[in-house]
Design an enzyme around this catalytic site. Structure first.
Site, PDB file in Angstrom:
ATOM      1  N   ASP A   1       6.014  17.700  12.319  1.00 52.88           N
ATOM      2  CA  ASP A   1       5.710  17.446  10.915  1.00 52.88           C
ATOM      3  C   ASP A   1       4.209  17.248  10.717  1.00 52.88           C
ATOM      4  OD1 ASP A   1       6.421  17.333   8.296  1.00 52.88           O
ATOM      5  OD2 ASP A   1       7.048  15.241   8.320  1.00 52.88           O
TER       6      ASP A   1
ATOM      7  N   ILE B   1       0.804  -1.224   0.000  1.00 46.27           N
ATOM      8  CA  ILE B   1       0.000   0.000   0.000  1.00 46.27           C
ATOM      9  C   ILE B   1       0.838   1.275   0.000  1.00 46.27           C
ATOM     10  CG2 ILE B   1      -2.113  -0.983   0.992  1.00 46.27           C
ATOM     11  CD1 ILE B   1      -1.160  -0.018   3.702  1.00 46.27           C
TER      12      ILE B   1
ATOM     13  N   LYS C   1       5.210  -1.455   8.144  1.00 41.49           N
ATOM     14  CA  LYS C   1       6.179  -0.622   7.445  1.00 41.49           C
ATOM     15  C   LYS C   1       7.502  -1.363   7.491  1.00 41.49           C
ATOM     16  CE  LYS C   1       8.105   3.946   8.366  1.00 41.49           C
ATOM     17  NZ  LYS C   1       7.702   5.245   8.904  1.00 41.49           N
TER      18      LYS C   1
END
Lengths: 341, 520
Positions: B138, B20, B44
């Site tokens: 961030d 993905i 991940k």
């Protein structure tokens, strides 16, 4: 009780005392975990610990006041609050554990009348360090205890205690634990122990050379685990290239077994490992008093090594690396096989 | 203290279902954890050999993720290594990031009630983080993830920092200023970065996240962050030297189709105050009228998630369109973004500035017009920048047709070329009408930018050819390397130039020009 004294602001000393009382309460085994009164006390404890943190670190409104910090620190180490806090940590909730960790970390740096009283306290209570190190065996506590431990070993005497303790051997296993967070935390502590206090480290390595490097080679440098090898070779370079460890370095680069391991690491497909291995390998080549068996190995592998270095590049331009490489190539090319001596 | 459920630490317990997201050194998978009742997770997978020497950052990220516990923060279940790869197992956020949602289905931004739901969740997360002494550093739509129930979570702690532990991470200049609750290193994604972060010698704190939060609000409202059409470094300088106001959004002729409520504008304006101390805290923002009567997560399900292509589909689509460059999905990855950055940007940031979302680089519309101070030299610089960038986007489009013929590799494969053009159309949105007077200097600057972007486009076409099975000869590879090095050199020069500009603007700031900015 709470209502009665509400108007009077509590001093840092008061808060530490209350925290201690609540910790003593928390430390007692409870028959009924759903005990409402206990829950209330635990919440009060959490609030107190948070308050300690905001005294030490300041908050959005105010900077920390050094007088308050000194008071707090003094009271904290006057009795056994640190011990209670460490022992009760598993009973606290996640947020309070983190607050407590930050409080303990900060206390290590607080000076009272220019004395680091945390260091003095820990020297007398080294068993607390045993608890902290043992935390690596408990996934839920490892990161909290680990963070506290790293702050404690900022004190040279504490680091010396840990280095000389039996725990040192356990680190070789901790840094290979399957849980990455825990393993990485242990590796960070291990590195700190072996690099922070130069003279202590040099002394430790000289005294414990045999077993330490035997373990280091077999468990770390020859580990099946990529991360372990990579971190270990980097740390080895840091250790050996430190001037304070020059005696140890000389000894290390005179061993053919060590050379064999390093040559294997040079052949790894991982660029990072190769590069770090080079920084250790160059010490073998640059040694002006190479033992004959080292020379023999280097000569026997000369053409392979030279071929390897011919294609050996770092990702980024690195003048120092190129200069080192040229030097190593020169050394190896100039070697004469020695028949005797 | 109930024992947490521990996810297994071996890869054999997981079954990978789909890819993905992909980046330079990481891939994100959808997978199931077999021993956990086949719970769906996102994994991940980071190639550690690619992340040189920077273990500390990775350690920091996973540690931060595992020690935070808040309903609006994405937490890692666990992480472990397999050979050279680190697997970080996380909850699967089936709707992906808001940036990906917007670019796939809401190019003009979300409706205000939806924005309120998202922003409220983020404020809860920020309030929690800030209370813990953490800065996220961030905040942006790309780092806000949504799951199938409409729950919103803040993700990606790759650059987050703790003001309590400043000594444990390398690369931090120890702050010379008195307060220790200030950080001084530059981190984050430029378009979202607060002025004081860019200007970091003075130090910054929580309020930098509030700025990025304000920019994110604009991003959700418009489908892109403000100034994103500008070359990066120039947007930075503008940000430092100029003040921009939310109200300028509406005054702009091309933007009148979207109206925003007074409460929304007021809230965003408060976040975007140049003076960090005037920006409200996350906690205070939660009490803002904009969040009154805020809807629940069901509202997002009904109004956003319904009919949305799945992350897997979106990923495949973007993969087909963008070559190997992809829109990030679950578990944002900095390297991915780095790569994205190379796609639409001017090249100036490729080497050094990390984490850039380059999408919509030159899309229509100046949503935020800078308010220029009346005099001062940097004024003219900034004006040039604005005009320049408009012409850039225009020119770039017209000239791209030629590049296909002149560039050796880009013309070689027609499928690649088609995909390339599709992507370009997509990026441009509607074509721009009319052009304004351009001065020569601006033109040259624009052309330089154009040239660089052409080089990048070519690079991407080559990548596409590679993907489609075409062969790239060794010679061409070498050429690419040379080109890349050339670009790096260029960008170094550019950076140098930018620094000079910044220095110049600093001088003005100190000589009181700043006050002029304030009054307008």
């Amino acid at each position: 009780m709470k209502g009665l004294f509400k108007s009077k602001p509590r001093t840092p000393t008061d808060i530490v005392r209350q925290t201690r009382d609540l910790l003593i309460y928390a430390d007692r085994p409870s028959s009924d975990p759903r005990d409402a009164k206990r829950e209330e006390k635990m919440e009060e404890l959490s609030r107190n610990i948070r308050e300690l943190k905001s005294i030490l670190y300041g908050n959005s409104e105010s900077e920390p006041i050094s007088e308050a910090c000194a008071q707090l620190t003094q009271e904290f180490f006057r009795e056994n609050t640190l011990r209670l806090l460490i022992i009760c940590l598993p009973k606290l909730n996640l947020e309070t554990r983190k607050d407590a960790t930050q409080v303990v970390a900060n206390l290590q740096r607080q000076q009272v009348q220019s004395r680091l009283i945390a260091s003095e306290y820990l020297e007398k209570n080294t068993d607390l360090l045993d608890i902290l190190i043992g935390g690596y065996e408990n996934t839920d506590m490892a990161l909290h205890y680990g963070a506290m431990l790293r702050e404690c070993i900022r004190h040279q005497s504490v680091a010396r205690y840990v280095l000389e303790s039996e725990h040192m051997k356990k680190f070789f296993d901790y840094i290979q634990l399957p849980n990455f967070d825990v393993a990485a935390d242990a590796a960070a502590t291990f590195k700190e122990l072996l690099t922070r206090h130069k003279s202590t480290v040099a002394e430790f390595l000289s005294k414990n050379y045999e077993w330490f490097f035997a373990e280091y080679n077999s468990k770390l440098l020859e580990s099946a685990n990529y991360i372990t090898r990579r971190q270990a070779i980097k740390l080895l370079g840091d250790i050996l290239l430190d001037r304070s460890n020059s005696v140890v370095m000389t000894r290390y680069v005179s061993s053919r077994d060590n050379l064999r391991i390093l040559m294997n690491l040079l052949r790894e497909s991982s660029k990072s490992i190769q590069t770090e291995a080079f920084h250790v390998f160059k010490l073998f080549a640059a040694n002006q008093n190479k033992p004959p068996d080292i020379v023999t190995i280097l000569v026997a592998n000369r053409s392979k090594l030279l071929r390897l270095f011919a294609d050996f590049k770092t990702d980024k331009e690195d003048e120092q690396f190129e200069a080192d490489k040229a030097q190593v190539v020169k050394e190896i090319a100039a070697l004469e096989p020695r028949e005797r001596t | 203290m109930a024992q947490e459920l521990h996810y297994p630490l071996d890869s054999s317990s997981y079954k990978i279902l789909d890819e993905i997201g992909v980046g330079v050194s990481a891939v994100v998978y959808k997978a199931i954890c077999i021993p956990m009742n086949s719970t769906v997770v996102a994994i991940k997978s980071i190639d550690l050999d690619q992340s040189r020497a920077d273990f500390d950052n990775i350690r920091w990220e996973t540690k931060t993720m595992s020690l935070l516990s808040h309903p609006n923060i994405l937490k890692a279940h666990c992480s472990f290594t397999i050979g050279r790869r680190l697997w970080v197992v996380m909850p699967f956020m089936s709707a992906g990031s808001l940036q990906s949602i917007i670019s796939s289905s809401f190019p003009d931004g979300l409706s205000e009630p939806c924005i309120a739901v998202v922003l409220k969740a983020i404020l809860h997360a920020l309030s929690y983080l800030h209370n813990q002494g953490h800065l996220h550093r961030d905040i942006k739509a790309g780092n806000i993830l949504v799951d199938s129930n409409g729950h919103v979570k803040l993700a990606d702690f790759g650059v987050s920092a703790s003001i309590y532990e400043s000594s444990t991470r390398g690369g931090w200049a120890s702050s010379s200023c008195s307060s220790r609750l200030l950080l001084t290193d530059v981190a984050g994604t430029p378009y979202w970065m607060a002025p004081e972060v860019i200007h970091s010698h003075t130090g910054y704190s929580y309020k930098a996240d509030i700025w990025s939060f304000g920019i994110t609000a604009l991003e959700l409202a418009h489908g892109r962050p403000p100034l994103s059409h500008l070359p990066l470094s120039k947007s930075l300088i503008m940000r430092i030297t100029k003040r921009f106001l939310f109200s300028d959004y509406e005054n702009h002729e091309k933007n009148q189709n979207k109206k925003f409520s007074k409460a929304f504008k007021d809230m965003v304006a408060a976040c975007l105050d140049q003076d960090p101390s005037k920006r409200p805290s996350a906690e205070k923002l939660l009490k803002h009228p904009f969040f009154k009567n805020c809807r629940g997560s069901d509202f997002l399900v009904k109004n956003i998630l319904h009919g949305l292509p799945s992350v897997e589909e979106r990923f495949k689509e973007s993969k087909a369109l963008h070559g190997i460059t992809t829109v990030t999905n679950n578990g944002e990855e900095e390297e991915e973004e780095e790569e994205e950055g190379t796609e639409g940007e001017t090249g100036s940031e490729i080497v050094k500035i990390r984490r850039i979302s380059g999408w919509n680089f030159n899309e229509e519309g100046f949503e935020l017009r800078p308010v220029f101070p009346t005099e001062s030299k940097d004024d003219s610089i900034a004006k040039q920048v604005c005009v320049g960038s408009e012409t850039i986007s225009h020119d770039r489009k017209t000239e791209l047709g030629e590049s296909g013929d002149s560039g050796e590799s880009s013309g070689r494969s027609s499928p690649g070329r088609v995909a390339e053009e599709m992507k370009l159309n997509h990026e441009h949105g509607e074509t721009r009408k009319g052009d304004k007077g351009i001065d020569k200097e601006t033109m040259v600057g624009g052309l330089m930018v154009l040239k660089r972007s052409l080089d990048e486009q070519r690079q991407k076409v080559v990548n596409l050819i590679g993907m489609l099975g075409g062969k790239v000869s060794r010679e061409e590879q070498l050429l690419q390397v040379i080109e890349r090095l050339g670009m790096e050199l260029e960008s170094e020069k550019q950076k140098n130039f930018d620094l000079e500009l910044e220095l110049e603007s600093n001088k003005h700031l100190f000589s009181g020009a700043y006050n002029d900015c304030e009054t307008e």
